[in-house]
Design a protein around this motif. Sequence first.
Motif, PDB file in Angstrom:
ATOM      1  N   VAL A  74     -28.706 -39.728   6.902  1.00 26.48           N
ATOM      2  CA  VAL A  74     -29.472 -40.120   5.717  1.00 26.48           C
ATOM      3  C   VAL A  74     -30.968 -39.974   5.987  1.00 26.48           C
ATOM      4  O   VAL A  74     -31.732 -39.503   5.130  1.00 26.48           O
ATOM      5  N   MET A  75     -31.406 -40.357   7.171  1.00 22.51           N
ATOM      6  CA  MET A  75     -32.814 -40.219   7.527  1.00 22.51           C
ATOM      7  C   MET A  75     -33.257 -38.766   7.465  1.00 22.51           C
ATOM      8  O   MET A  75     -34.338 -38.449   6.946  1.00 22.51           O
ATOM      9  N   ILE A  76     -32.423 -37.876   7.984  1.00 19.81           N
ATOM     10  CA  ILE A  76     -32.791 -36.458   8.050  1.00 19.81           C
ATOM     11  C   ILE A  76     -32.905 -35.848   6.665  1.00 19.81           C
ATOM     12  O   ILE A  76     -33.887 -35.161   6.349  1.00 19.81           O
ATOM     13  N   PHE A  77     -31.912 -36.082   5.814  1.00 22.33           N
ATOM     14  CA  PHE A  77     -31.859 -35.371   4.544  1.00 22.33           C
ATOM     15  C   PHE A  77     -32.510 -36.109   3.378  1.00 22.33           C
ATOM     16  O   PHE A  77     -32.934 -35.480   2.417  1.00 22.33           O
ATOM     17  N   ILE A  78     -32.602 -37.421   3.428  1.00 18.02           N
ATOM     18  CA  ILE A  78     -33.262 -38.169   2.365  1.00 18.02           C
ATOM     19  C   ILE A  78     -34.604 -38.718   2.848  1.00 18.02           C
ATOM     20  O   ILE A  78     -35.626 -38.550   2.195  1.00 18.02           O
ATOM     21  N   GLY A  79     -34.600 -39.383   4.007  1.00 18.38           N
ATOM     22  CA  GLY A  79     -35.827 -39.983   4.512  1.00 18.38           C
ATOM     23  C   GLY A  79     -36.948 -38.986   4.701  1.00 18.38           C
ATOM     24  O   GLY A  79     -38.020 -39.102   4.086  1.00 18.38           O
ATOM     25  N   PHE A  80     -36.713 -37.992   5.543  1.00 22.92           N
ATOM     26  CA  PHE A  80     -37.752 -36.991   5.800  1.00 22.92           C
ATOM     27  C   PHE A  80     -38.060 -36.183   4.546  1.00 22.92           C
ATOM     28  O   PHE A  80     -39.224 -35.847   4.273  1.00 22.92           O
ATOM     29  N   GLY A  81     -37.021 -35.838   3.785  1.00 21.90           N
ATOM     30  CA  GLY A  81     -37.223 -35.018   2.592  1.00 21.90           C
ATOM     31  C   GLY A  81     -38.117 -35.670   1.572  1.00 21.90           C
ATOM     32  O   GLY A  81     -39.105 -35.079   1.094  1.00 21.90           O
ATOM     33  N   PHE A  82     -37.817 -36.907   1.211  1.00 25.04           N
ATOM     34  CA  PHE A  82     -38.606 -37.579   0.181  1.00 25.04           C
ATOM     35  C   PHE A  82     -39.950 -38.073   0.699  1.00 25.04           C
ATOM     36  O   PHE A  82     -40.893 -38.225  -0.085  1.00 25.04           O
ATOM     37  N   LEU A  83     -40.061 -38.338   1.991  1.00 22.63           N
ATOM     38  CA  LEU A  83     -41.354 -38.754   2.535  1.00 22.63           C
ATOM     39  C   LEU A  83     -42.425 -37.705   2.272  1.00 22.63           C
ATOM     40  O   LEU A  83     -43.601 -38.028   2.097  1.00 22.63           O
ATOM     41  N   MET A  84     -42.004 -36.436   2.188  1.00 21.32           N
ATOM     42  CA  MET A  84     -42.973 -35.346   2.032  1.00 21.32           C
ATOM     43  C   MET A  84     -43.205 -34.947   0.575  1.00 21.32           C
ATOM     44  O   MET A  84     -43.863 -33.943   0.305  1.00 21.32           O
ATOM     45  N   GLY A  96     -36.418 -29.475  -1.005  1.00 20.25           N
ATOM     46  CA  GLY A  96     -35.556 -28.297  -0.894  1.00 20.25           C
ATOM     47  C   GLY A  96     -35.633 -27.625   0.457  1.00 20.25           C
ATOM     48  O   GLY A  96     -34.595 -27.327   1.071  1.00 20.25           O
ATOM     49  N   TYR A  97     -36.843 -27.366   0.940  1.00 24.82           N
ATOM     50  CA  TYR A  97     -36.973 -26.725   2.248  1.00 24.82           C
ATOM     51  C   TYR A  97     -36.514 -27.647   3.367  1.00 24.82           C
ATOM     52  O   TYR A  97     -35.998 -27.203   4.395  1.00 24.82           O
ATOM     53  N   ASN A  98     -36.713 -28.940   3.197  1.00 22.82           N
ATOM     54  CA  ASN A  98     -36.191 -29.917   4.161  1.00 22.82           C
ATOM     55  C   ASN A  98     -34.670 -29.785   4.262  1.00 22.82           C
ATOM     56  O   ASN A  98     -34.095 -29.775   5.360  1.00 22.82           O
ATOM     57  N   PHE A  99     -34.015 -29.663   3.116  1.00 19.64           N
ATOM     58  CA  PHE A  99     -32.555 -29.505   3.036  1.00 19.64           C
ATOM     59  C   PHE A  99     -32.117 -28.231   3.753  1.00 19.64           C
ATOM     60  O   PHE A  99     -31.222 -28.238   4.617  1.00 19.64           O
ATOM     61  N   LEU A 100     -32.754 -27.119   3.399  1.00 20.55           N
ATOM     62  CA  LEU A 100     -32.415 -25.828   3.997  1.00 20.55           C
ATOM     63  C   LEU A 100     -32.670 -25.814   5.497  1.00 20.55           C
ATOM     64  O   LEU A 100     -31.808 -25.392   6.289  1.00 20.55           O
ATOM     65  N   LEU A 101     -33.841 -26.274   5.891  1.00 20.19           N
ATOM     66  CA  LEU A 101     -34.238 -26.213   7.294  1.00 20.19           C
ATOM     67  C   LEU A 101     -33.320 -27.064   8.168  1.00 20.19           C
ATOM     68  O   LEU A 101     -32.902 -26.637   9.250  1.00 20.19           O
ATOM     69  N   ALA A 102     -32.973 -28.265   7.699  1.00 22.16           N
ATOM     70  CA  ALA A 102     -32.094 -29.137   8.472  1.00 22.16           C
ATOM     71  C   ALA A 102     -30.694 -28.546   8.612  1.00 22.16           C
ATOM     72  O   ALA A 102     -30.100 -28.578   9.699  1.00 22.16           O
ATOM     73  N   ALA A 103     -30.158 -27.988   7.523  1.00 22.75           N
ATOM     74  CA  ALA A 103     -28.820 -27.383   7.578  1.00 22.75           C
ATOM     75  C   ALA A 103     -28.802 -26.173   8.509  1.00 22.75           C
ATOM     76  O   ALA A 103     -27.820 -25.926   9.227  1.00 22.75           O
ATOM     77  N   ALA A 136     -32.408 -32.873  16.883  1.00 22.62           N
ATOM     78  CA  ALA A 136     -33.141 -31.607  16.981  1.00 22.62           C
ATOM     79  C   ALA A 136     -33.733 -31.225  15.627  1.00 22.62           C
ATOM     80  O   ALA A 136     -34.869 -30.752  15.539  1.00 22.62           O
ATOM     81  N   ALA A 137     -32.954 -31.449  14.565  1.00 21.15           N
ATOM     82  CA  ALA A 137     -33.449 -31.167  13.216  1.00 21.15           C
ATOM     83  C   ALA A 137     -34.669 -32.029  12.911  1.00 21.15           C
ATOM     84  O   ALA A 137     -35.627 -31.573  12.264  1.00 21.15           O
ATOM     85  N   ALA A 138     -34.655 -33.284  13.368  1.00 24.73           N
ATOM     86  CA  ALA A 138     -35.793 -34.175  13.139  1.00 24.73           C
ATOM     87  C   ALA A 138     -37.067 -33.600  13.740  1.00 24.73           C
ATOM     88  O   ALA A 138     -38.147 -33.664  13.130  1.00 24.73           O
ATOM     89  N   ILE A 158     -38.060 -18.952  10.624  1.00 26.11           N
ATOM     90  CA  ILE A 158     -38.398 -18.429  11.951  1.00 26.11           C
ATOM     91  C   ILE A 158     -38.943 -19.542  12.834  1.00 26.11           C
ATOM     92  O   ILE A 158     -38.618 -19.639  14.028  1.00 26.11           O
ATOM     93  N   LEU A 159     -39.768 -20.416  12.262  1.00 28.36           N
ATOM     94  CA  LEU A 159     -40.297 -21.544  13.023  1.00 28.36           C
ATOM     95  C   LEU A 159     -39.154 -22.408  13.552  1.00 28.36           C
ATOM     96  O   LEU A 159     -39.138 -22.790  14.731  1.00 28.36           O
ATOM     97  N   GLY A 160     -38.195 -22.740  12.699  1.00 29.37           N
ATOM     98  CA  GLY A 160     -37.066 -23.564  13.131  1.00 29.37           C
ATOM     99  C   GLY A 160     -36.247 -22.893  14.217  1.00 29.37           C
ATOM    100  O   GLY A 160     -35.823 -23.541  15.185  1.00 29.37           O
ATOM    101  N   PHE A 161     -36.027 -21.602  14.074  1.00 30.82           N
ATOM    102  CA  PHE A 161     -35.225 -20.861  15.047  1.00 30.82           C
ATOM    103  C   PHE A 161     -35.895 -20.865  16.423  1.00 30.82           C
ATOM    104  O   PHE A 161     -35.257 -21.159  17.442  1.00 30.82           O
ATOM    105  N   VAL A 162     -37.179 -20.569  16.445  1.00 30.24           N
ATOM    106  CA  VAL A 162     -37.901 -20.496  17.721  1.00 30.24           C
ATOM    107  C   VAL A 162     -38.070 -21.890  18.324  1.00 30.24           C
ATOM    108  O   VAL A 162     -37.892 -22.084  19.540  1.00 30.24           O
ATOM    109  N   GLU A 163     -38.410 -22.870  17.490  1.00 28.72           N
ATOM    110  CA  GLU A 163     -38.681 -24.206  18.010  1.00 28.72           C
ATOM    111  C   GLU A 163     -37.475 -24.800  18.715  1.00 28.72           C
ATOM    112  O   GLU A 163     -37.607 -25.459  19.756  1.00 28.72           O
TER     113      GLU A 163
END
Length: 494
Positions: A74-84, A96-103, A136-138, A158-163
């Motif tokens: 819930v923190m990853i997909f709702i907390g971080f997403g809505f905080l931004m 939306g990008y939070n959703f995509l990037l985390a998945a 790791a997603a966090a 690309i940032l997510g992949f490399v990081e």
Amino acid sequence: MAQTVEPKRRRGKLTLVLVIFQIIFLVLFGIFVEYGEDSDAKAEQNNLEHGNGGADAMDNRLGYYYPMFQDVHVMIFIGFGFLMTFLKRYGFGSVGYNFLLAAFVIQWATLMQGFLHLHHGKIQVGVETMLTSDFAAAAVLISFGALLGKVSHLQLIILGFVEIIFFSVNEYVGAGYFQTADVGGSMFVHVFGAYFGLAASRVLNKKSWEGSSKEGSVYHSDLFAMIGTVFLWMFWPSFNSALAPGDDQHRAVINTYYALASCCVTTFAVSAMVSKENKLDMVHIQNSTLAGGVAVGTCANMMIQPWGAMVIGVVAGTLSVVGYKWISPFLLSKVHLHDTCGVNNLHGMPGILAAIAGAIAAATAETSNYGYGLYEVFPARAPLVNSTALDTILDDFTVDAGSGRTAGMQAGFQLVALVITLAIAIISGMLTGLLLKIPILDQLTPDELYDDNNFWEVPEEDTHYVKVQVDDQMKGSMDELNGATNKTEKDTKM
């Protein structure tokens, strides 16, 4: 002209990149990934007789970890997403990008972390794997916060992949090789994610990033961001305690609970104090109230006592508000370090504070205040194999042989892990920033910053956007009218 050419140049690019990566993930999962013993139907313990047959549901790791996993998810997909979502024109991009990037990241992190811990050439997955993939997603989402509204979706992928590559290596070195205690991931998740993103932001920095009228918030966007804050604040005890065993987990929940409470109260007090009109700043309330959860993360399972956790929360809340009030503007003006969400103030500096607090707690940790539980919190402090001291402990307590570290040595390793994490995060973040400058990854134009319109189907009845445009036009007309009036008055006087 740019408004018509750019979309054509980008057409189909996101789809192609995502499909290619997903196919790669499918192939790698097919070759390397299999169920762990707790979820494998043919495993021996799952074929024993237990009442109705099959494995004992109460003796499965899922029952122990899944409640905490749900909270972290819930923190990853709702907390971080809505905080931004505080940006007035970037709500779709934030969530939306939070959703995509985390998945995207949880799949890649499963593979990367698994390659570093292969079992007979295979990656065995279970609920613990799901938890570590979410952690790791966090880290990636924290980096996203530093770059929010300033990079394209291709650059984010690309940032997510490399990081994740560097994140996994750093965690393997810090937690595995150095055996550093960091149960809440304050160093390996928060510090790494913050300074990776900030380093990338500094390399990518453009003058157009600063002072955009679309970078601010409006009343309702700040309310949406508070949804993320409240979810994160409520579930942070689970984040810090998810992977801890038994009494360690209980202690981590308690310490995080009180650190967050004291941090929240302190944030309100300091926010009002630093304001000229003694008013509260919603930026502080959205972010600094969470800093206590970050700052107590490294030592959350240690015997710091509830009052110690509260002290950490007070210091973290104060430090974070000071960061938003003075440090962020200083870094922007002097270093040209643009940090959209202020991740340095919520994750970076509180994460460093956590590492220091963890080192102090490790330096004072002895069997007199831990009992044999000391070797559960600090495995490297257990006596060497075949030693008399280890044999004595094994008479009463199950523990693996360690390195025989002293309290001072463990504290030293805690600080070394912090330095290495900072070094790897900053260097790899800068290199990634250089990579993201490649033209094919669709860097944003000044008009596209902090705006959903160029990448999302935005409803036409977006009355707020229309209002903003009308207000800008009216302001321009009023300025022209005032200018003409002043000129007429001047001519009349002459």
